[in-house]
Scaffold this motif. Structure first.
Motif, mmCIF file in Angstrom:
data_model
loop_
_atom_site.group_PDB
_atom_site.id
_atom_site.type_symbol
_atom_site.label_atom_id
_atom_site.label_comp_id
_atom_site.label_asym_id
_atom_site.label_seq_id
_atom_site.Cartn_x
_atom_site.Cartn_y
_atom_site.Cartn_z
ATOM 1 N N THR A 27 -0.265 -14.915 0.556
ATOM 2 C CA THR A 27 -0.137 -14.150 1.799
ATOM 3 C C THR A 27 1.007 -14.759 2.596
ATOM 4 O OG1 THR A 27 -1.846 -15.507 2.834
ATOM 5 C CG2 THR A 27 -2.517 -13.350 2.059
ATOM 6 N N SER A 32 1.195 -9.810 11.178
ATOM 7 C CA SER A 32 1.117 -8.646 10.289
ATOM 8 C C SER A 32 1.327 -9.170 8.868
ATOM 9 C CB SER A 32 2.161 -7.597 10.672
ATOM 10 O OG SER A 32 3.440 -8.173 10.712
ATOM 11 N N THR A 34 1.468 -10.009 4.839
ATOM 12 C CA THR A 34 1.822 -9.306 3.615
ATOM 13 C C THR A 34 1.111 -10.015 2.476
ATOM 14 O OG1 THR A 34 4.005 -8.671 4.441
ATOM 15 C CG2 THR A 34 3.724 -8.698 2.062
ATOM 16 N N GLN A 36 1.371 -10.691 -1.129
ATOM 17 C CA GLN A 36 2.417 -10.620 -2.151
ATOM 18 C C GLN A 36 1.805 -10.881 -3.527
ATOM 19 O OE1 GLN A 36 5.282 -13.861 -2.893
ATOM 20 N NE2 GLN A 36 6.858 -12.383 -2.302
ATOM 21 N N SER A 56 1.051 -1.423 -8.043
ATOM 22 C CA SER A 56 0.676 -1.276 -6.640
ATOM 23 C C SER A 56 -0.369 -0.178 -6.457
ATOM 24 C CB SER A 56 1.927 -0.964 -5.808
ATOM 25 O OG SER A 56 1.599 -0.904 -4.442
ATOM 26 N N SER A 60 -4.191 -0.947 -5.259
ATOM 27 C CA SER A 60 -4.424 -0.561 -3.867
ATOM 28 C C SER A 60 -5.862 -0.124 -3.633
ATOM 29 C CB SER A 60 -3.479 0.565 -3.441
ATOM 30 O OG SER A 60 -2.208 0.040 -3.194
ATOM 31 N N GLU A 72 -4.921 -5.001 9.586
ATOM 32 C CA GLU A 72 -3.823 -4.384 8.842
ATOM 33 C C GLU A 72 -3.043 -5.427 8.050
ATOM 34 O OE1 GLU A 72 -2.597 -0.938 9.050
ATOM 35 O OE2 GLU A 72 -4.684 -0.716 9.687
ATOM 36 N N TYR A 73 -2.594 -5.041 6.876
ATOM 37 C CA TYR A 73 -1.709 -5.894 6.092
ATOM 38 C C TYR A 73 -0.879 -5.015 5.177
ATOM 39 C CZ TYR A 73 -4.824 -5.363 2.042
ATOM 40 O OH TYR A 73 -5.565 -4.849 1.011
ATOM 41 N N SER A 74 0.230 -5.566 4.702
ATOM 42 C CA SER A 74 1.094 -4.852 3.761
ATOM 43 C C SER A 74 0.875 -5.426 2.375
ATOM 44 C CB SER A 74 2.565 -5.055 4.124
ATOM 45 O OG SER A 74 2.795 -4.688 5.457
ATOM 46 N N LEU A 75 1.040 -4.572 1.380
ATOM 47 C CA LEU A 75 0.960 -5.010 -0.003
ATOM 48 C C LEU A 75 2.363 -4.989 -0.582
ATOM 49 C CD1 LEU A 75 -0.571 -5.665 -2.652
ATOM 50 C CD2 LEU A 75 -0.808 -3.203 -2.993
ATOM 51 N N GLU A 76 2.749 -6.061 -1.229
ATOM 52 C CA GLU A 76 4.056 -6.127 -1.864
ATOM 53 C C GLU A 76 3.858 -6.579 -3.311
ATOM 54 O OE1 GLU A 76 7.238 -9.575 -1.681
ATOM 55 O OE2 GLU A 76 7.304 -8.402 0.177
ATOM 56 N N SER A 78 5.941 -7.560 -6.593
ATOM 57 C CA SER A 78 7.323 -7.899 -6.908
ATOM 58 C C SER A 78 7.437 -8.711 -8.190
ATOM 59 C CB SER A 78 7.936 -8.694 -5.750
ATOM 60 O OG SER A 78 7.280 -9.942 -5.629
#
Length: 165
Positions: A27, A32, A34, A36, A56, A60, A72-76, A78
């Motif tokens: 993380t 905010s 992400t 990873q 992804s 998800s 809230e969080y973002s998923l990346e 890579s």
């Protein structure tokens, strides 16, 4: 929040079934965050954007159920990149001869930071590491962080891989 090892247990089979290998889960950020997820193809071909999108989408739904991060969080998703982290003993075996940076949890032969070449991995799960003309024996269990060093040799190999496609 779910622990990284718990997340790894949940996500690995899904990623594995799609033909990829989980390299690392991390993380990044606090306000905010992400999540990873670093992956690579099992066939060792170059990872493309569609690969990341496929993984992804597949994870998800699972992450929505598990809800590993509050709020809230973002998923990346890579690729490990050229200066990839070495997160498993097999990575050290795979990249014998390459230059790497290794940090240890406790001192090994009077130091905790090493930058040199991976010579080999012995049958006691120790990494034989050459630095400044001297060999160090680093027990794999002592490694806290390791990654390949981005250098001309690594770049030349990446270019050769690209041209070979």
């Amino acid at each position: 929040m779910a622990g990284m090892s718990e997340l790894e247990e949940i996500l690995t089979p899904v990623i594995d079934n799609l033909g990829f290998e989980l390299v690392r889960i991390m993380t990044i950020g606090v306000k905010s965050p992400t999540l990873q997820i670093m992956i690579e193809r099992k066939d060792r071909e170059n990872l493309v954007v569609d690969d990341c999108a496929l993984v992804s989408r597949a994870i998800s739904e699972l992450l929505d159920e598990v809800d590993p991060i509050e709020g809230e969080y973002s998923l990346e998703v890579s690729s490990p990149g050229l200066d990839r982290p070495l997160t498993k003993l097999e990575n050290f075996e795979r990249f014998v001869g390459y230059e790497a940076k290794v940090e240890t949890k406790a001192e090994v032969e009077g130091r905790k930071r090493f930058k040199g070449r991976i010579v080999k991995v012995d049958d006691q799960q120790q990494i034989i590491f050459e630095m400044e003309g001297r060999e160090y024996i680093i027990p794999y269990d002592a490694v806290s962080k390791a990654k390949l060093v981005l250098n001309d040799e690594l770049l030349a190999e990446a270019v050769a891989d690209q041209e070979g496609e």
